[in-house]
Motif scaffolding. Structure first.
Motif, PDB file in Angstrom:
ATOM      1  N   ASP A 218      -4.629  -0.531   6.365  1.00 54.08           N
ATOM      2  CA  ASP A 218      -5.579  -1.650   6.407  1.00 54.08           C
ATOM      3  C   ASP A 218      -6.193  -1.927   5.033  1.00 54.08           C
ATOM      4  OD1 ASP A 218      -7.263  -3.657   7.456  1.00 54.08           O
ATOM      5  OD2 ASP A 218      -8.841  -2.206   7.892  1.00 54.08           O
ATOM      6  N   TYR A 219      -6.678  -0.888   4.381  1.00 52.67           N
ATOM      7  CA  TYR A 219      -7.357  -1.094   3.096  1.00 52.67           C
ATOM      8  C   TYR A 219      -6.376  -1.301   1.948  1.00 52.67           C
ATOM      9  CZ  TYR A 219     -11.845  -0.620   5.253  1.00 52.67           C
ATOM     10  OH  TYR A 219     -12.961  -0.858   6.026  1.00 52.67           O
ATOM     11  N   ARG A 220      -5.175  -0.772   2.046  1.00 49.41           N
ATOM     12  CA  ARG A 220      -4.159  -1.095   1.036  1.00 49.41           C
ATOM     13  C   ARG A 220      -3.811  -2.569   1.101  1.00 49.41           C
ATOM     14  NH1 ARG A 220       0.007   3.941   0.686  1.00 49.41           N
ATOM     15  NH2 ARG A 220      -0.979   4.855  -1.148  1.00 49.41           N
ATOM     16  N   ALA A 221      -3.711  -3.096   2.314  1.00 48.47           N
ATOM     17  CA  ALA A 221      -3.388  -4.522   2.481  1.00 48.47           C
ATOM     18  C   ALA A 221      -4.469  -5.389   1.853  1.00 48.47           C
ATOM     19  CB  ALA A 221      -3.222  -4.853   3.964  1.00 48.47           C
ATOM     20  N   LYS A 222      -5.735  -4.983   1.985  1.00 47.88           N
ATOM     21  CA  LYS A 222      -6.834  -5.753   1.385  1.00 47.88           C
ATOM     22  C   LYS A 222      -6.732  -5.787  -0.135  1.00 47.88           C
ATOM     23  CE  LYS A 222     -10.159  -4.833   5.061  1.00 47.88           C
ATOM     24  NZ  LYS A 222     -10.203  -6.185   5.569  1.00 47.88           N
ATOM     25  N   LYS A 223      -6.146  -4.736  -0.731  1.00 45.34           N
ATOM     26  CA  LYS A 223      -6.000  -4.678  -2.189  1.00 45.34           C
ATOM     27  C   LYS A 223      -4.600  -5.101  -2.640  1.00 45.34           C
ATOM     28  CE  LYS A 223      -9.203  -1.306  -3.916  1.00 45.34           C
ATOM     29  NZ  LYS A 223      -9.313  -0.081  -4.706  1.00 45.34           N
ATOM     30  N   ASN A 224      -3.795  -5.547  -1.700  1.00 44.57           N
ATOM     31  CA  ASN A 224      -2.403  -5.911  -1.979  1.00 44.57           C
ATOM     32  C   ASN A 224      -1.626  -4.763  -2.611  1.00 44.57           C
ATOM     33  OD1 ASN A 224      -2.503  -8.594  -0.960  1.00 44.57           O
ATOM     34  ND2 ASN A 224      -3.618  -9.188  -2.805  1.00 44.57           N
ATOM     35  N   GLN A 225      -1.939  -3.538  -2.196  1.00 47.13           N
ATOM     36  CA  GLN A 225      -1.217  -2.368  -2.685  1.00 47.13           C
ATOM     37  C   GLN A 225       0.001  -2.131  -1.801  1.00 47.13           C
ATOM     38  OE1 GLN A 225      -3.988   0.883  -2.494  1.00 47.13           O
ATOM     39  NE2 GLN A 225      -4.570   0.638  -4.624  1.00 47.13           N
ATOM     40  N   LYS A 226       1.072  -1.754  -2.414  1.00 45.52           N
ATOM     41  CA  LYS A 226       2.298  -1.435  -1.678  1.00 45.52           C
ATOM     42  C   LYS A 226       2.629   0.039  -1.915  1.00 45.52           C
ATOM     43  CE  LYS A 226       3.986  -6.030  -1.411  1.00 45.52           C
ATOM     44  NZ  LYS A 226       2.862  -6.595  -0.821  1.00 45.52           N
ATOM     45  N   THR A 227       3.296   0.646  -0.954  1.00 45.72           N
ATOM     46  CA  THR A 227       3.763   2.008  -1.145  1.00 45.72           C
ATOM     47  C   THR A 227       5.187   1.957  -1.689  1.00 45.72           C
ATOM     48  OG1 THR A 227       4.647   2.177   1.096  1.00 45.72           O
ATOM     49  CG2 THR A 227       2.365   2.874   0.772  1.00 45.72           C
ATOM     50  N   SER A 228       5.622   3.048  -2.271  1.00 45.03           N
ATOM     51  CA  SER A 228       6.966   3.086  -2.843  1.00 45.03           C
ATOM     52  C   SER A 228       8.029   3.090  -1.763  1.00 45.03           C
ATOM     53  CB  SER A 228       7.129   4.329  -3.724  1.00 45.03           C
ATOM     54  OG  SER A 228       7.118   5.492  -2.915  1.00 45.03           O
ATOM     55  N   GLY A 229       7.694   3.595  -0.583  1.00 46.69           N
ATOM     56  CA  GLY A 229       8.669   3.705   0.490  1.00 46.69           C
ATOM     57  C   GLY A 229       9.633   4.863   0.298  1.00 46.69           C
ATOM     58  N   ILE A 230       9.418   5.659  -0.741  1.00 44.94           N
ATOM     59  CA  ILE A 230      10.290   6.796  -1.028  1.00 44.94           C
ATOM     60  C   ILE A 230       9.740   8.024  -0.305  1.00 44.94           C
ATOM     61  CG2 ILE A 230      11.184   8.312  -2.843  1.00 44.94           C
ATOM     62  CD1 ILE A 230      10.919   5.937  -4.766  1.00 44.94           C
ATOM     63  N   THR A 231      10.593   8.705   0.418  1.00 40.51           N
ATOM     64  CA  THR A 231      10.164   9.901   1.140  1.00 40.51           C
ATOM     65  C   THR A 231      10.060  11.084   0.175  1.00 40.51           C
ATOM     66  OG1 THR A 231      12.407  10.653   1.663  1.00 40.51           O
ATOM     67  CG2 THR A 231      11.388   9.097   3.216  1.00 40.51           C
ATOM     68  N   TYR A 232       9.397  12.140   0.634  1.00 38.28           N
ATOM     69  CA  TYR A 232       9.297  13.352  -0.176  1.00 38.28           C
ATOM     70  C   TYR A 232      10.683  13.920  -0.443  1.00 38.28           C
ATOM     71  CZ  TYR A 232       4.392  13.071   1.127  1.00 38.28           C
ATOM     72  OH  TYR A 232       3.113  12.651   1.309  1.00 38.28           O
ATOM     73  N   LYS A 233      11.559  13.901   0.554  1.00 39.41           N
ATOM     74  CA  LYS A 233      12.928  14.411   0.379  1.00 39.41           C
ATOM     75  C   LYS A 233      13.672  13.598  -0.672  1.00 39.41           C
ATOM     76  CE  LYS A 233      17.245  15.481   2.791  1.00 39.41           C
ATOM     77  NZ  LYS A 233      17.937  15.538   1.537  1.00 39.41           N
ATOM     78  N   GLU A 234      13.547  12.290  -0.631  1.00 40.75           N
ATOM     79  CA  GLU A 234      14.220  11.450  -1.626  1.00 40.75           C
ATOM     80  C   GLU A 234      13.706  11.752  -3.036  1.00 40.75           C
ATOM     81  OE1 GLU A 234      15.285   7.394   0.841  1.00 40.75           O
ATOM     82  OE2 GLU A 234      13.191   7.761   0.276  1.00 40.75           O
ATOM     83  N   ARG A 235      12.406  11.983  -3.166  1.00 43.96           N
ATOM     84  CA  ARG A 235      11.851  12.327  -4.481  1.00 43.96           C
ATOM     85  C   ARG A 235      12.431  13.639  -4.995  1.00 43.96           C
ATOM     86  NH1 ARG A 235       5.438  10.878  -3.678  1.00 43.96           N
ATOM     87  NH2 ARG A 235       5.774   8.678  -3.275  1.00 43.96           N
ATOM     88  N   ALA A 236      12.468  14.648  -4.128  1.00 46.53           N
ATOM     89  CA  ALA A 236      13.003  15.943  -4.538  1.00 46.53           C
ATOM     90  C   ALA A 236      14.501  15.840  -4.842  1.00 46.53           C
ATOM     91  CB  ALA A 236      12.740  16.987  -3.451  1.00 46.53           C
TER      92      ALA A 236
END
Length: 112
Positions: free
Chosen positions: A33-51
Motif C-alpha cells: 500500500d505505502y510503496r504504491a503511494k510513493k510509486n516504488q517498485k520491487t525488483s521482483g527478484i527472489t532470494y534464490k535468484e540473487r544467490a
C-alpha cells in the motif's frame, strides 16, 4: 567478490524472510500500500535468484534460523519508520501510517 575474498574464504548473505502467517501478510499488505503511494517498485527478484546470480545456480548452501523479536511499540514503529516505503513526517500519509502500524502492533502484540 572473488577479487577481494581470501583464498578458501566464505561469504555470508543474510535476509529476513517473511511469510506464512497473518502478521506477515498484513505487514506485506502495508508495504504494498505505502510503496504504491510513493510509486516504488520491487525488483521482483527472489532470494534464490540473487544467490544464483552471485555464485552460480545452486552453488551455495542455505540455512534458516529463527529470528523472533520482542519489541515495544516505540521500537517496532521506529523500525517501520526506517523503511524506504514509510512516509516522512511532512507527508499527508504520515499519521495514517502510524495508525496502521499501531493497529497491526496492537493486534499481534503480547503484553504490549
Amino acid at each position: 567478490m572473488r577479487r577481494v575474498l581470501k583464498k578458501d574464504g566464505y561469504v555470508f548473505l543474510l535476509w529476513n524472510v517473511f511469510g506464512g502467517d497473518e502478521f506477515d501478510k498484513e505487514m506485506a499488505d502495508l508495504k504494498i500500500d505505502y510503496r504504491a503511494k510513493k510509486n516504488q517498485k520491487t525488483s521482483g527478484i527472489t532470494y534464490k535468484e540473487r544467490a544464483d546470480n552471485l555464485f552460480g545456480e545452486n552453488n551455495y548452501n542455505t540455512n534458516k534460523f529463527d529470528n523472533s523479536m520482542e519489541q515495544t511499540f516505540e521500537e517496532f514503529c521506529g523500525g517501520m519508520l526506517s523503511t524506504s516505503f514509510a512516509p516522512d513526517k511532512t507527508s499527508e500519509d504520515y499519521e495514517r501510517f502510524i495508525s496502521d502500524v499501531k493497529a497491526i502492533f496492537d493486534k499481534y502484540s503480547m503484553n504490549g
